[in-house]
Design an enzyme around this catalytic site. Sequence first.
Site, PDB file in Angstrom:
ATOM      1  N   LYS A  79     -11.154  47.727 -20.902  1.00 44.93           N
ATOM      2  CA  LYS A  79     -10.153  46.909 -19.852  1.00 44.93           C
ATOM      3  C   LYS A  79      -9.444  47.928 -19.061  1.00 44.93           C
ATOM      4  O   LYS A  79      -8.830  49.015 -19.611  1.00 44.93           O
ATOM      5  CB  LYS A  79      -9.219  45.762 -20.401  1.00 44.93           C
ATOM      6  CG  LYS A  79      -8.472  44.969 -19.376  1.00 44.93           C
ATOM      7  CD  LYS A  79      -7.612  43.911 -20.175  1.00 44.93           C
ATOM      8  CE  LYS A  79      -6.754  43.273 -19.253  1.00 44.93           C
ATOM      9  NZ  LYS A  79      -5.977  42.247 -19.843  1.00 44.93           N
ATOM     10  N   SER A 154      -6.347  37.614 -18.614  1.00 42.36           N
ATOM     11  CA  SER A 154      -6.447  38.683 -17.453  1.00 42.36           C
ATOM     12  C   SER A 154      -7.672  39.586 -18.095  1.00 42.36           C
ATOM     13  O   SER A 154      -8.004  40.270 -16.919  1.00 42.36           O
ATOM     14  CB  SER A 154      -5.170  39.407 -17.261  1.00 42.36           C
ATOM     15  OG  SER A 154      -4.998  40.034 -18.277  1.00 42.36           O
ATOM     16  N   SER A 178      -4.452  36.917 -22.867  1.00 44.37           N
ATOM     17  CA  SER A 178      -5.408  37.498 -22.015  1.00 44.37           C
ATOM     18  C   SER A 178      -6.573  37.975 -22.727  1.00 44.37           C
ATOM     19  O   SER A 178      -7.466  38.227 -21.827  1.00 44.37           O
ATOM     20  CB  SER A 178      -4.741  38.636 -21.290  1.00 44.37           C
ATOM     21  OG  SER A 178      -4.036  38.112 -20.156  1.00 44.37           O
TER      22      SER A 178
END
Lengths: 489, 496
Positions: A79, A154, A178
């Site tokens: 990420k 997210s 997330s």
Amino acid sequence: MELYKLTAHELHKLLSEKKISSLEITESIYGRIEKLDKNINSYITLAKESALQQARKADKKISAGGKIGPLSGIPVSIKDVISTKNIKTTCGSRMLENYIPIFDATVIEKFKRENTVILGKTNMDEFAMGSSTENSAYGACRNPWDTSTIPGGSSGGSAACVAADLAIMSLGSDTGGSVRQPASMCGVVGLKPTYGRVSRYGLLAFASSLDQIGTFTKDVEDTAILLNIIAGHDPLDSTSVAKEVPDYTKSLKNDAKKLKIGVPKEYFAEGIHQEVKKSIQNAVETFKKLGAEIMEISLPHTEYAVATFYIIAPAEASSNLARYVGVNFGHRTRDKGIGNIVDMYEKTRDEGFGNEVKRRIMLGTYALSSGYYEAYYLKASKVRTLIKKDFDEAFHKCDVILTPVSPTPAFKIGEKISDPLQMYLSDIFTIPINLAGLPAISIPCGFSNKGLPIGLQIIGKPFDEEKILQTAYTFEQNTEFHKKKPKID
Amino acid sequence: MTYEPIIGLEIHSELATATKLFCSCPTKFGAPANSQVCPICMGHPGTLPVVNEKAVEYMVRTALALNCKIAEITTFDRKNYYYPDLPKNYQVSQQYHPFGKDGFLEIKTGNGAKRIGLDNIHLEEDAGKNVHPEGKSVSFVDINRAGIPLVEIVTKPDLRDVEEVEIFMNDLRNILLYTGVSDCKMQEGSLRFEANISVRERGQNYMPPRVEIKNLNSFKIVLSAVKHEIGRQMKMLEKKETVLRETRLWDDEKQITRPMRSKEEAHDYRYFPEPDLPPLFISQEEIEKIKKELPELPNARKERFAVDYGLTEYDSNLLTSSKEMADFFEESLKVFNQLHPVRNSPDIASGRTISNGAKEIANWLIGPVTRYLNEHNISIKETKLTPELLVGITTYVHEGIINQNTAKNILPEILEKGKSPEELIKEKGLTQVTDEGEISRAVDKVLQANQQAVKDFQNGKTETLGFLVGQVMKITKGKANPKIAGELIKKGLKNL
């Protein structure tokens, strides 16, 4: 052979037997990314050159006959919130559009030591603020199961790329859900370890007391393998805990007998999608059949969790994001009309941050302002303690707690983006776990009528990832949900 | 109407740790800009702080030396404000649970001993420096200083005049030096002051709004600023004007305080607990251990000097006013005693051994050595003087090889070059003349050349004797034994 489809433990076996090379796996995945990611937009940055180099390095080791680690030569994605030396780290923000870190996060160092191949950096809500990966300065990420829907957020890019076989596994971050929420919406396994289990050094901070690096994998066995690599105390992170790291693969036992499972009544209240409710109830039934003891429990302060989170997280964020002003790194306005440093800060931040980030900075600044601190931040900290106590009490009775991950399956792109409150509520079942600092996993447990994945959340005691893994593994061994793949080719 | 100033101080002192508070960068002063930096102290995204254990030890030491209650659990907080020299735009400090609370420092004023209360002492990180090159429209930031540990000491508003402020600053500086927690070099910014000042009618006990003065970078400036601000407020009160709570800056050029622009002042620091640092537990054992290792503090040493070495309070005060000087004195005495064991005699009254050398060495250090140090604005460590050399000088004087004057004359060369007195005496032919024949020839010359002084002496003005001795010293280039010269002059005068 479609190498990209396999899990890390399957690939490791083939690599060890010298039947395939890391270069082949890596190239097969890049081939797929180049073909398909334009529809998904799961990556912000690809690091092909360094990835291929790392793959060759791993292959050299294998051909030299040395024993290789379980993630050696395995291509993973990261990420874009985790600092990678010499690889652009944008955090999904215009603010860090050209930011190339000069240091690696501790988890990245661990990967490098293992000769793990880093494919690239995945799409995300800007600064990890969001539940849909629509708040990305690099375009929304799409759910591989239905590209008109969101992948969750997210860490939407990480979940989507693992679901679409664009990475074997991925690292994300989980501040209020997330990792688990996008894992649930993309039908992959997502683990948020206990706060302090994995070093946060190099994780770009959103809310420091809640942030934790988590994993995305195709099955539970891979989760255990990945956790083995990244867990442990880090002298560079004072909040990481100096507790021995067990071999998590030893928890992979297909055994639910003697398992005490708590089901909190507060997690099935109004607002939950009927199909989600049904899938969770079915999962509970499955465990009952496997010999687990099921009990209803109560977590009475659950209803205050979202409000508490939206005081504490923005407050910390308002301070964590204060460094992005265009002085030492990141975006700086090119506006020639700037007269002084304050104007420079304001213009830089106005240009660099998106709406959701600005909204949370304002929320947090307000909550910490003199005269409001006691009423907001201090009060929220106290409620946080009560929420933690709820869990402590529940865990006197049960070993793990089962809940839904998200109240709904993936929703349409654009559906909630203009209604922040609705968006915030999609983390209602994951937020309390961050507030309490507990470990929790999301595993596939069903599909909606429209064929969208639904996730089951298994919450454990602090530092008892082993029990969660055993529970998840048992469920996986006795069900088929994780085997279904999205059709994107 | 008479007025009473109420003064409180906030003192920032850089701790003398080798590395920074939250990373392992060195803390050396004067390194090239941005040469002592890393991602952590530059506040790069994703970095985290780890507390320097030495800084913790120094804080406990400081808290103990300043009679504070030491927190069992101490926590860090973030102080949020935007400034280019603050890389994270927040400073890690301590707001809610500082290391030490409710301490005091006892100072000796003209009216006796007085306790100055210390509200709290806490640990925080220093900021970097903004650099504005002259004639250019750009500014730079030097991060070298960012992250150096600072102890902030906040007094209660217990100081009442400039004299007390001066004594307090000196005593506090001394304690920080004695405990070794800071080098207190104001010119390098490792000791900085802020003053809170208000003035009220004498005899009242209300607290008027206080004025905070920043930017005080030397003892002299603190004193000037405090003095000026007291005067300014008094004049306002006399004119029945209201003094507002505000922050002012000292303008050293104009020697006045001026208000800060409102933008500089409007701060809401939005303190909240630093989530990256868990609470720090300080065990009783750790405190005890540090307590045991605590060096003797200035007040205790002062008293010991008076008792053990038979020094006057005045002498002990001067010697212990700097740790270096006091250490030098004791080391010199050790050398002296090894060299002259017989010159030690037990003091009958106290039963202690009081060294004869003590007074001799003290006089040298307090007198000519200190004068030299003050003139050159250096510390004794920055000279080449060693205890051996100093004892050498006293020995030569004591044994009459050179006289006091000669010794004083060669002192600068010893301080600057580290030459031994023996070497210098030989080099310059300075051996004291005790030969009466040679001295009396000089006396004859002097008496002849100074008829007026001779007359004055004979008319009862005995103080001219000193003048005449001086003349003899001049002719003999200072080598004559002044005692013999005096006797010979008296004899000569009688015989005239």
